[in-house]
Write an enzyme that holds these catalytic residues in place. Structure first.
Site, PDB file in Angstrom:
ATOM      1  N   ASP A 139     -12.711 -15.416  -8.259  1.00  0.00           N
ATOM      2  CA  ASP A 139     -12.546 -14.823  -9.586  1.00  0.00           C
ATOM      3  C   ASP A 139     -12.172 -15.886 -10.619  1.00  0.00           C
ATOM      4  O   ASP A 139     -12.838 -16.049 -11.641  1.00  0.00           O
ATOM      5  CB  ASP A 139     -11.453 -13.757  -9.552  1.00  0.00           C
ATOM      6  CG  ASP A 139     -11.988 -12.349  -9.350  1.00  0.00           C
ATOM      7  OD1 ASP A 139     -13.151 -12.094  -9.720  1.00  0.00           O
ATOM      8  OD2 ASP A 139     -11.248 -11.506  -8.827  1.00  0.00           O
ATOM      9  N   HIS A 140     -11.089 -16.588 -10.368  1.00  0.00           N
ATOM     10  CA  HIS A 140     -10.596 -17.544 -11.352  1.00  0.00           C
ATOM     11  C   HIS A 140     -11.583 -18.695 -11.539  1.00  0.00           C
ATOM     12  O   HIS A 140     -11.873 -19.097 -12.681  1.00  0.00           O
ATOM     13  CB  HIS A 140      -9.223 -18.073 -10.931  1.00  0.00           C
ATOM     14  CG  HIS A 140      -8.118 -17.084 -11.132  1.00  0.00           C
ATOM     15  ND1 HIS A 140      -7.412 -16.969 -12.310  1.00  0.00           N
ATOM     16  CD2 HIS A 140      -7.604 -16.144 -10.290  1.00  0.00           C
ATOM     17  CE1 HIS A 140      -6.509 -16.008 -12.196  1.00  0.00           C
ATOM     18  NE2 HIS A 140      -6.597 -15.500 -10.972  1.00  0.00           N
TER      19      HIS A 140
END
Length: 461
Positions: free
Chosen positions: A353-354
């Protein structure tokens, strides 16, 4: 970082503008998570610095510093967040790994509608407990559960090894795609933007961004664009409220409005007409019924930059499936690698995600830089599963974590509070992770804290 920068279309000569502060115990894992995180943030910071140089006429691109401590802290920003002294709620009880009759299955039920679909698909009552779910799934095969739940619009993925995913039809389709897909569309002159002035340098100043994304990856990208000066307006459907804790973590620098695309289409069209960038993070095809596919958006708003984020990629047999970081880790072999096929593990952060969020922001910044010279619109696409493929292929530690002669010696990472700050907000007193994107003369923090979800007007500032 060289591979990422090349994939973004960047000039390789600019890589010597990047220095790295190496912290050997940050984001420790079996897979090279620290190297992935460093490369994604570094590429984003270099793209921001390059755009700042273009807009100010600087002879040299400002130097970029990537500190593993800042990066590691930001990659678990949701864990450091405190809202009025309260830690946020993380995963719901039904979002977890379950032992199946022939292996393991991972479910996601953080949102009420996903929980309802999961229970309905499995024939369980709305008040089913963790024990009820465990008993049921222990008698069923993991892949049969995966098929049944997805057919009902829920979220469940069978645990696979990296080898099993590589042989899977979706795994093959993902591996054939570039890490960052980039296409030019149209033949429109770029909008002339005012030269930058003031301190700090804000390379995205004057850029209007419509944020049609949720949860982590897309909001991390738009949070980063807001840090760099963009006017970011997040739009959500009124019937799909965001988790307030997740919104508090990723809502820095933005405004947040609710808009029904069925009844508020005229308002959306007015916003789109003045937008420079649209970021979408919904399941591929979900916005098509509103005429908002990347291609349709680019056609309706010539010169627009469209950034599309998905879990599995907008192609292959899983191209229209919903997904989250934890599910992608389970399907692609990451969970089996970090643990074992008999006892799955997890990365030290929701790094897919990041990492993909920072890559998405970098792709937008590079598109803005290219557009300033070439005109035309751009469509960029990233997928969590493609980022996972890059990670599981074994990022070369010497390449992704490139350290030049100006880097510090390897340091420890035992004080994450060095990259935390506090401020007042609509959520009360916030403790939060500072942004890891850093270049000489650039911003060190967001101009505004997050506000409550959906409370701003659906209009440009």
């Amino acid at each position: 970082m060289a591979v990422v920068w090349k994939g973004l279309g960047g000039d390789p000569a600019l890589l010597n503008r990047v220095s790295t502060v190496v912290r050997g115990d940050a984001l420790e894992a079996r897979l090279p998570v620290r190297e992935l995180a460093r490369a994604c943030v570094g590429a984003c910071a270099l793209a921001a610095s390059e755009l700042a140089a273009r807009r100010t006429g600087l002879a040299k691109v400002p130097r970029v510093t990537v500190d593993d401590g800042a990066v590691a802290t930001a990659f678990v920003s949701e864990r450091h967040l405190l809202l009025g002294g309260r830690a946020p709620v993380s995963f719901a009880p039904l979002s977890r790994f379950w032992r199946a009759a022939d292996g393991w299955v991972r479910t996601h039920a953080n949102y009420p509608h996903h929980r309802a679909r999961l229970l309905r698909a499995l024939g369980l009552a709305d008040d089913a407990t963790v024990e009820d779910m465990a008993r049921l799934l222990a008698e069923r095969s993991a892949r049969e559960v995966e098929m049944t739940v997805y057919a009902a619009g829920g979220l469940a993925v069978a645990l696979r090894t990296a080898e099993e995913w590589a042989a899977h039809e979706q795994g093959v389709a993902v591996a054939e795609r570039p890490l960052v897909e980039r296409d030019r569309v149209g033949s429109t002159r770029a909008r002339v933007r005012a030269p930058l002035d003031g301190d700090p340098l804000l390379p995205a100043a004057g850029v209007r961004v419509l944020d049609l994304s949720r949860v982590i990856a897309g909001p991390v990208a738009t949070r980063t664009l807001a840090l760099l000066g963009a006017d970011v307006l997040r739009l959500d459907a009124p019937h799909l409220p965001e988790d307030p804790d997740a919104h508090a973590d990723t809502g820095f620098g933005k405004r947040s409005a609710r808009l029904d695309l069925t009844t508020g289409r005229r308002t959306f069209d007015e916003l789109l007409a003045a937008a420079d960038v649209v970021v979408t993070g919904y399941r591929p095809g979900a916005l098509d019924r509103f005429g908002l596919s990347p291609e349709a958006l680019a056609e309706r708003r010539p010169g627009l930059i469209v950034a599309q984020l998905s879990a599995w990629g907008a192609y292959g047999p899983w191209g229209e499936r919903r997904g989250f970081d934890s599910l992608v880790q389970a399907a692609t072999g990451i969970a089996a690698t970090e643990g074992s096929p008999e006892r799955p593990g997890a990365l030290p952060a929701q790094a897919l995600d990041h990492g993909t969020g920072y890559l998405l922001a970098a792709a937008v910044l590079r598109a803005l830089a290219e557009q300033s010279e070439q005109g035309d619109g751009r469509v960029v696409r990233l997928a969590l599963a493609r980022t996972a493929a890059w990670l599981t292929a074994g990022i070369e530690r010497g390449e992704a974590g490139r350290v030049d002669s100006g880097a510090a010696d390897v340091l420890g990472y035992d004080r994450p509070d060095a990259w935390l700050a506090e401020r007042d907000s609509g959520f009360g007193r916030l403790r939060y992770a500072l942004p890891p994107v850093s270049f000489a003369g650039g911003p060190a923090d967001w101009a505004r804290p997050p506000g409550p979800w959906g409370t701003d007007a659906a209009r440009w500032a």
